[in-house]
Design a protein around this motif. Sequence first.
Motif, PDB file in Angstrom:
ATOM      1  N   GLN A 135      -2.821   2.590  -6.717  1.00  0.00           N
ATOM      2  CA  GLN A 135      -3.968   3.286  -6.131  1.00  0.00           C
ATOM      3  C   GLN A 135      -4.021   4.749  -6.540  1.00  0.00           C
ATOM      4  O   GLN A 135      -5.090   5.348  -6.601  1.00  0.00           O
ATOM      5  CB  GLN A 135      -3.908   3.183  -4.599  1.00  0.00           C
ATOM      6  CG  GLN A 135      -5.101   3.802  -3.893  1.00  0.00           C
ATOM      7  CD  GLN A 135      -5.018   3.657  -2.373  1.00  0.00           C
ATOM      8  OE1 GLN A 135      -4.107   3.006  -1.863  1.00  0.00           O
ATOM      9  NE2 GLN A 135      -5.963   4.249  -1.664  1.00  0.00           N
ATOM     10  N   TYR A 136      -2.861   5.331  -6.849  1.00  0.00           N
ATOM     11  CA  TYR A 136      -2.793   6.743  -7.201  1.00  0.00           C
ATOM     12  C   TYR A 136      -2.051   6.921  -8.532  1.00  0.00           C
ATOM     13  O   TYR A 136      -1.263   6.064  -8.960  1.00  0.00           O
ATOM     14  CB  TYR A 136      -2.047   7.546  -6.120  1.00  0.00           C
ATOM     15  CG  TYR A 136      -2.619   7.383  -4.732  1.00  0.00           C
ATOM     16  CD1 TYR A 136      -3.852   7.939  -4.380  1.00  0.00           C
ATOM     17  CD2 TYR A 136      -1.911   6.669  -3.762  1.00  0.00           C
ATOM     18  CE1 TYR A 136      -4.361   7.792  -3.104  1.00  0.00           C
ATOM     19  CE2 TYR A 136      -2.418   6.513  -2.487  1.00  0.00           C
ATOM     20  CZ  TYR A 136      -3.650   7.068  -2.160  1.00  0.00           C
ATOM     21  OH  TYR A 136      -4.161   6.907  -0.906  1.00  0.00           O
ATOM     22  N   TYR A 177      -7.914  12.445 -15.461  1.00  0.00           N
ATOM     23  CA  TYR A 177      -7.401  13.158 -14.293  1.00  0.00           C
ATOM     24  C   TYR A 177      -6.992  14.561 -14.740  1.00  0.00           C
ATOM     25  O   TYR A 177      -6.138  14.721 -15.625  1.00  0.00           O
ATOM     26  CB  TYR A 177      -6.193  12.417 -13.709  1.00  0.00           C
ATOM     27  CG  TYR A 177      -6.435  10.936 -13.541  1.00  0.00           C
ATOM     28  CD1 TYR A 177      -7.168  10.460 -12.462  1.00  0.00           C
ATOM     29  CD2 TYR A 177      -5.954  10.032 -14.479  1.00  0.00           C
ATOM     30  CE1 TYR A 177      -7.407   9.086 -12.321  1.00  0.00           C
ATOM     31  CE2 TYR A 177      -6.189   8.672 -14.347  1.00  0.00           C
ATOM     32  CZ  TYR A 177      -6.923   8.207 -13.265  1.00  0.00           C
ATOM     33  OH  TYR A 177      -7.155   6.871 -13.128  1.00  0.00           O
ATOM     34  N   TRP A 227      -3.846  12.051  -7.917  1.00  0.00           N
ATOM     35  CA  TRP A 227      -5.263  11.719  -8.049  1.00  0.00           C
ATOM     36  C   TRP A 227      -5.506  10.268  -7.619  1.00  0.00           C
ATOM     37  O   TRP A 227      -4.598   9.423  -7.704  1.00  0.00           O
ATOM     38  CB  TRP A 227      -5.725  11.863  -9.502  1.00  0.00           C
ATOM     39  CG  TRP A 227      -5.775  13.262 -10.028  1.00  0.00           C
ATOM     40  CD1 TRP A 227      -6.817  14.132  -9.968  1.00  0.00           C
ATOM     41  CD2 TRP A 227      -4.736  13.940 -10.752  1.00  0.00           C
ATOM     42  NE1 TRP A 227      -6.507  15.313 -10.586  1.00  0.00           N
ATOM     43  CE2 TRP A 227      -5.226  15.227 -11.083  1.00  0.00           C
ATOM     44  CE3 TRP A 227      -3.439  13.614 -11.139  1.00  0.00           C
ATOM     45  CZ2 TRP A 227      -4.489  16.162 -11.786  1.00  0.00           C
ATOM     46  CZ3 TRP A 227      -2.690  14.542 -11.829  1.00  0.00           C
ATOM     47  CH2 TRP A 227      -3.210  15.797 -12.149  1.00  0.00           C
ATOM     48  N   ASP A 228      -6.734  10.002  -7.219  1.00  0.00           N
ATOM     49  CA  ASP A 228      -7.168   8.640  -6.948  1.00  0.00           C
ATOM     50  C   ASP A 228      -7.402   7.937  -8.282  1.00  0.00           C
ATOM     51  O   ASP A 228      -8.144   8.441  -9.143  1.00  0.00           O
ATOM     52  CB  ASP A 228      -8.450   8.645  -6.110  1.00  0.00           C
ATOM     53  CG  ASP A 228      -8.855   7.245  -5.684  1.00  0.00           C
ATOM     54  OD1 ASP A 228      -9.365   6.497  -6.542  1.00  0.00           O
ATOM     55  OD2 ASP A 228      -8.669   6.920  -4.498  1.00  0.00           O
ATOM     56  N   THR A 229      -6.770   6.782  -8.469  1.00  0.00           N
ATOM     57  CA  THR A 229      -6.842   6.112  -9.771  1.00  0.00           C
ATOM     58  C   THR A 229      -8.264   5.721 -10.132  1.00  0.00           C
ATOM     59  O   THR A 229      -8.693   5.876 -11.290  1.00  0.00           O
ATOM     60  CB  THR A 229      -5.963   4.847  -9.764  1.00  0.00           C
ATOM     61  OG1 THR A 229      -4.633   5.196  -9.396  1.00  0.00           O
ATOM     62  CG2 THR A 229      -5.941   4.190 -11.133  1.00  0.00           C
ATOM     63  N   SER A 230      -9.031   5.214  -9.187  1.00  0.00           N
ATOM     64  CA  SER A 230     -10.369   4.697  -9.478  1.00  0.00           C
ATOM     65  C   SER A 230     -11.384   5.815  -9.688  1.00  0.00           C
ATOM     66  O   SER A 230     -12.156   5.800 -10.652  1.00  0.00           O
ATOM     67  CB  SER A 230     -10.843   3.788  -8.342  1.00  0.00           C
ATOM     68  OG  SER A 230      -9.968   2.692  -8.187  1.00  0.00           O
ATOM     69  N   THR A 231     -11.381   6.805  -8.785  1.00  0.00           N
ATOM     70  CA  THR A 231     -12.427   7.840  -8.821  1.00  0.00           C
ATOM     71  C   THR A 231     -12.046   9.063  -9.631  1.00  0.00           C
ATOM     72  O   THR A 231     -12.922   9.841 -10.030  1.00  0.00           O
ATOM     73  CB  THR A 231     -12.762   8.281  -7.393  1.00  0.00           C
ATOM     74  OG1 THR A 231     -11.611   8.918  -6.812  1.00  0.00           O
ATOM     75  CG2 THR A 231     -13.160   7.082  -6.538  1.00  0.00           C
ATOM     76  N   LEU A 281       0.196   8.473   0.956  1.00  0.00           N
ATOM     77  CA  LEU A 281       0.223   9.792   0.349  1.00  0.00           C
ATOM     78  C   LEU A 281       1.341  10.627   0.971  1.00  0.00           C
ATOM     79  O   LEU A 281       1.402  10.789   2.190  1.00  0.00           O
ATOM     80  CB  LEU A 281      -1.107  10.504   0.548  1.00  0.00           C
ATOM     81  CG  LEU A 281      -2.236  10.142  -0.410  1.00  0.00           C
ATOM     82  CD1 LEU A 281      -3.520  10.845  -0.002  1.00  0.00           C
ATOM     83  CD2 LEU A 281      -1.864  10.528  -1.832  1.00  0.00           C
ATOM     84  N   ARG A 290      -6.450  13.936  -4.768  1.00  0.00           N
ATOM     85  CA  ARG A 290      -6.236  13.602  -3.364  1.00  0.00           C
ATOM     86  C   ARG A 290      -5.215  14.498  -2.678  1.00  0.00           C
ATOM     87  O   ARG A 290      -5.297  14.745  -1.477  1.00  0.00           O
ATOM     88  CB  ARG A 290      -5.786  12.141  -3.244  1.00  0.00           C
ATOM     89  CG  ARG A 290      -6.828  11.136  -3.727  1.00  0.00           C
ATOM     90  CD  ARG A 290      -8.089  11.187  -2.865  1.00  0.00           C
ATOM     91  NE  ARG A 290      -7.787  10.933  -1.468  1.00  0.00           N
ATOM     92  CZ  ARG A 290      -7.665   9.730  -0.926  1.00  0.00           C
ATOM     93  NH1 ARG A 290      -7.843   8.658  -1.683  1.00  0.00           N
ATOM     94  NH2 ARG A 290      -7.406   9.580   0.367  1.00  0.00           N
ATOM     95  N   LYS A 316       0.822  -1.197   0.000  1.00  0.00           N
ATOM     96  CA  LYS A 316       0.000   0.000   0.000  1.00  0.00           C
ATOM     97  C   LYS A 316       0.862   1.255   0.000  1.00  0.00           C
ATOM     98  O   LYS A 316       1.820   1.380   0.761  1.00  0.00           O
ATOM     99  CB  LYS A 316      -0.911   0.002   1.232  1.00  0.00           C
ATOM    100  CG  LYS A 316      -1.825   1.213   1.322  1.00  0.00           C
ATOM    101  CD  LYS A 316      -2.764   1.092   2.488  1.00  0.00           C
ATOM    102  CE  LYS A 316      -3.632   2.337   2.631  1.00  0.00           C
ATOM    103  NZ  LYS A 316      -4.415   2.580   1.410  1.00  0.00           N
ATOM    104  N   GLU A 353     -10.538  11.525  -8.360  1.00  0.00           N
ATOM    105  CA  GLU A 353     -10.565  12.645  -7.417  1.00  0.00           C
ATOM    106  C   GLU A 353      -9.138  13.091  -7.096  1.00  0.00           C
ATOM    107  O   GLU A 353      -8.240  12.274  -6.903  1.00  0.00           O
ATOM    108  CB  GLU A 353     -11.268  12.210  -6.129  1.00  0.00           C
ATOM    109  CG  GLU A 353     -11.271  13.264  -5.043  1.00  0.00           C
ATOM    110  CD  GLU A 353     -11.829  12.726  -3.735  1.00  0.00           C
ATOM    111  OE1 GLU A 353     -11.834  13.483  -2.745  1.00  0.00           O
ATOM    112  OE2 GLU A 353     -12.223  11.540  -3.705  1.00  0.00           O
TER     113      GLU A 353
END
Length: 552
Positions: A493-494, A472, A507-511, A254, A515, A251, A513
């Motif tokens: 994840q990012y 993104y 940015w968040d890879t999935s959403t 950030l 971060r 994991k 958004e």
Amino acid sequence: MGGDKRVTPDETRRSVSLLLRQRNERQVAPFRELVGSFRVLAKTNVELSIRNSELEQNNTILRLDNTRISSELATIQSDGDGKCTAEVQAKCEKLEKDLMDSWRVNSENAKHIMDMSRKLKEANEDLLLKVEELEKAEERIGDLDARLAKREEELKALEVTHDLMKNEFQSVRVQLIHTQEEMAKVTKENDDLIERWMASKMAQAEKINEINEMYMTAVRAQKQAQAAQAGTSVVRKASEDLSSYAGVGSKSNLPRKVKKVISAHRGDVNSIDYDSSGSLLVSGGIDKFVKLWDTRAGQPTTTLSGPVQSVMSVRFSPNDNLVMGASNDHSIRLWATREGRVRHTLTGHVGKVFGGAFSQDNRRLVSGSHDRTLKIWDIEKGYCTNTVFCFSSCNDVVFTTLTNMIATAHMDSTLRFWDIKSVTMVHDVQNLHTSKLTSVEASPDGQSVLTCSRDGTLKLCDLRTYAAVQTYKDPNFRVGLDWVKARFSSDGQYVVGGSSDGVVFIWDTSTGELRKSLANGHKKTVICVSWNPLGHQLATADRDGNIVLWEP
């Protein structure tokens, strides 16, 4: 040239003289009728003048007779003779009639003389104009004669020059034939030298490969001997190494603060990359150097030299044994990580090389160049096995882990995919971005690729559908150069990219958004980023030559 008919000066003179006579005939012919009419009018005028003189004499005689008769008549009347004889009266009437006729004829003659004088005057004026024109024509003829003489002299000079040039041409032609024969001989010698040089290089490559193989065999034998002598220590060390590699893909955290700022290069840092353990960071810059850094201490461990122009892309091989550096000097160099010496210099591109990537089996390397070609290289032998035209200048390349493809990012804003075995294009995505692509990176799970573009966006492209599944972007995010690189975090994840104002966006890879935005590390354009495989560190580099290490 030798077959042209030559014109002699006498023929030229006769031709020009004939043209002048014809021109004179054309100019004189219209005046012939006018001159004839003028002569007739002049002759008629003389005759009328003579006739007028005669009539004036007759008129004078008649006037004298009239005067005499009038005097006689007056005398008779004064003598008291009231009766005039019929003869005298008839004579008087006849004389008066003759006088009237004479006046009428004189009047007509005077009118005719005036008309003839007017016509004569007009003819004289026309004649004067024609004479002037004739004089001008004669002057022009004189000028033309002078020019003709000058041209004849020039023609003679040109004939002499022509003869000289002809002789010189023949001499140069002989020299050209001789030079061509010499060039053919030199070309053959050059081809022979190239063949011998290539054979020598291949022999050297084979010798280097043999030496490297001997070296690696010795190293393995030494390790095996050490392992046989200290089995328990080797087992312990192996377990420690496995525990350190177990963190790869773990994991990602950030980053929030600057751990260290490294003054790495003189000018732009164009590319950075972590090794698989996260303990080493490689960087390449505009100062033509490739450097290795200890990520814990932030200190340099090795400086790799060789490129003669800017280094645009650096990568560790999957097994960390090699470091790749792609350069604007049209070449790619491979250094041994531990020894720091050049293993291979791969040449063949004719344009700047902006991207390079290793295959997962450590046996091949792909390079993309601004000469619009991709090249596949055999790492062990150090030569090119395939070259393919890729339609547009290539800014970045990457091997995809699961689909056995090569993804390439191009200046024409197109993302292209190539089959590894046949090196043929299997798909191109033309509407993914609205401007040129600057980088492409494969996701850790091998299911997608991340692209970066000068249109100020990053996009996630699914390798199953070749479609963008996430975008993104941010109003303040701007891509400042054609080779800016965006990357995934170690766990995917990012996604992270650097902006032209020095801010790092995550940015968040999935959403999709945003971060995190890191704004206190750089003052100039952020060119490249790389996330530590252990997930606890982020490296970013800029145009000031600085590398910033971030931590949570």
